[in-house]
Design a protein around this motif. Structure first.
Motif, short mmCIF file in Angstrom:
data_model
loop_
_atom_site.label_atom_id
_atom_site.label_comp_id
_atom_site.label_asym_id
_atom_site.label_seq_id
_atom_site.Cartn_x
_atom_site.Cartn_y
_atom_site.Cartn_z
N VAL A 1 0.90 -1.09 -0.23
CA VAL A 1 -0.55 -0.14 0.05
C VAL A 1 0.66 0.79 0.06
O VAL A 1 1.67 1.30 0.51
N THR B 1 0.59 4.91 1.42
CA THR B 1 -0.08 5.77 1.84
C THR B 1 -0.11 7.34 1.43
O THR B 1 1.58 8.21 1.36
N HIS C 1 3.06 6.66 7.63
CA HIS C 1 2.33 5.97 7.89
C HIS C 1 2.76 5.63 9.56
O HIS C 1 2.71 5.59 10.31
N VAL D 1 3.22 -7.26 9.48
CA VAL D 1 3.92 -5.26 9.27
C VAL D 1 4.84 -5.24 8.61
O VAL D 1 5.73 -5.53 9.11
N VAL E 1 1.61 -4.99 3.94
CA VAL E 1 1.04 -5.84 5.30
C VAL E 1 -0.10 -7.05 4.20
O VAL E 1 -0.96 -7.66 3.69
N CYS F 1 -6.16 -1.83 8.12
CA CYS F 1 -5.86 -0.82 7.28
C CYS F 1 -6.47 0.09 7.90
O CYS F 1 -5.88 1.57 8.30
N LEU G 1 -3.19 3.15 7.70
CA LEU G 1 -2.63 2.73 6.42
C LEU G 1 -3.43 2.98 5.53
O LEU G 1 -2.85 1.70 4.60
#
Length: 404
Positions: free
Chosen positions: A162, A164, A168, A197, A207, A231, A236
């Protein structure tokens, strides 16, 4: 040498096959090697991780060829009654970086992708297109072969990278976050669930939702939804970059000699998961794959039949050495109620850190094993004793369900 296309033909361009090819390229560059992969690229779609304490100096030297993410400040574990930070460094390698390094490091003509194999023998690999690659030795690295001769459960997972929009704030890997709902997706039976993670950068995080499950069913929709939920709860959220899924065996017992006989092709060396070279409880493979690659380099001049016999004997020694971890797996799958399986790992992570490091490396001492089993048990004593002398279901050849 007359008529041979190569000295060593490796079938399967995943972790084990790629590491063998790389080790040969660095230590025996004069040998002609072919690395044959059925997929479009080496390594598939995976991420392999390991602890800095897992490898020997020779193993670390081999892995220096790869670009990887490294965390030197340790890692964390989260359980309902235990949160702890440990000091061991952690490393992670993506299949993209794995393939890029092999394409750079191996001699031109070594890598053959998109090649389906129809038949293996001691001195040849026959491809589906009719081509035959002759070799002094053939090594089979095509992955684990489910078998009724082995017992256990399954590690089922989905991971998502992911990006962000804001930093994060995760500073170190969380190897196990078991402060999550322990109910498995429908179809998986009982399970131990945790989230894994990895902070890949200030705005990037990986994740992964993982289950130690009774059955190998992979429900992509359910796992994706649980990653979404995790998340959201931990800030997240962001754009998905990529994802991966997997179903790995967690071997708790069986007849390994019968398994070898069932999978054996006379004169063909078997390595990787197919050869039984896995940590039976964690399913970690990289440290073991590195050791096997270095062992093959030492005997690279042997004829195929002799190399096959030597690595097969090494696999039996590995199986014998892993008996303690298979017993712990039986306690997990048989001894604990599904909703309480996390307590086995929660208690384990309260033990001294050097013991934990040796556990992951597969080098637990006699005292380590005693310390792991002695003390207040995380499950009723009678259930643990029953599990030690019981068998999990067979890891049968049936295909797991993979639903959207």
């Amino acid at each position: 040498m007359s008529g041979r296309i190569c000295d060593i033909a490796i079938v399967g361009g995943g972790l084990s096959g790629g590491l063998i090819a790389l080790a040969l390229a660095w230590h025996r560059p004069e040998l002609r090697v072919r690395l044959i992969e059925s997929g479009p690229a080496l390594g598939g779609n995976h991420r392999w991780s390991w602890f800095s304490t897992d490898l020997s100096p020779e193993g670390n030297a081999l892995m220096e060829r790869f670009r990887k993410t490294t965390w030197d400040d340790g890692y964390a574990i989260h359980f309902p009654d235990l949160k702890r930070e440990l000091d061991a460094g952690y490393l992670s390698l993506t299949s993209e970086d794995f393939a890029a390094a092999l394409e750079r490091e191996l001699a031109p003509g070594t890598i053959l992708t998109g090649k389906e194999v129809s038949r293996l023998s001691a001195d040849a690999v026959e491809l589906a297109d009719g081509t035959t690659i002759t070799a002094r030795s053939v090594i089979d690295c095509r992955g684990f072969a489910p078998s009724s001769h082995l017992n256990g459960g399954w590690q089922v997972f989905m991971g998502r990278h992911v990006h962000t929009p804001e930093p994060h704030g995760v500073t170190r890997p969380i190897i196990m976050d078991a402060c999550v709902d322990q109910v498995a997706p429908a179809g998986n039976g009982g399970a131990y669930r945790f989230v894994y993670v990895l902070p890949l950068g200030a705005h990037d995080v990986f994740v992964e939702d993982t289950y130690y499950a009774d059955r190998p069913d992979l429900d992509r929709s359910a796992l994706s939804g649980r990653i979404d939920q995790y998340c959201r709860q931990h800030g997240l959220g962001g754009e998905p970059v990529s994802f991966e899924t997997g179903v790995l065996p967690v071997i708790t017992g069986g007849n390994f000699r019968a398994y070898q006989e069932a999978t054996r092709i006379p004169g063909v060396t078997v390595a990787g998961g197919r050869g039984g070279f896995v940590h039976p409880l964690t399913s970690y493979t990289l440290p073991i794959a590195v050791n096997v690659a270095l062992a093959i380099v030492e005997d690279a001049d042997l004829p195929g039949e002799q190399l096959s016999a030597k690595i097969e004997a090494q696999a039996r020694r590995h199986w014998s050495a892993m008996g303690f971890y298979r017993a712990l797996g039986r306690m997990l799958f048989i001894g604990a109620e599904p909703e309480d399986r996390f307590r086995i790992f929660e208690r384990f992570y309260g033990l001294p850190e050097p013991l934990i490091e040796r556990f992951y490396a597969g080098h637990s001492t006699f005292l380590d094993r005693a310390r792991t089993l002695i003390g207040k048990p995380p499950i009723p004593i009678w259930r643990g004793a029953h599990a030690l002398f019981s068998n999990s279901p067979p890891l049968t050849p049936s295909h797991p369900k993979d639903t959207q």
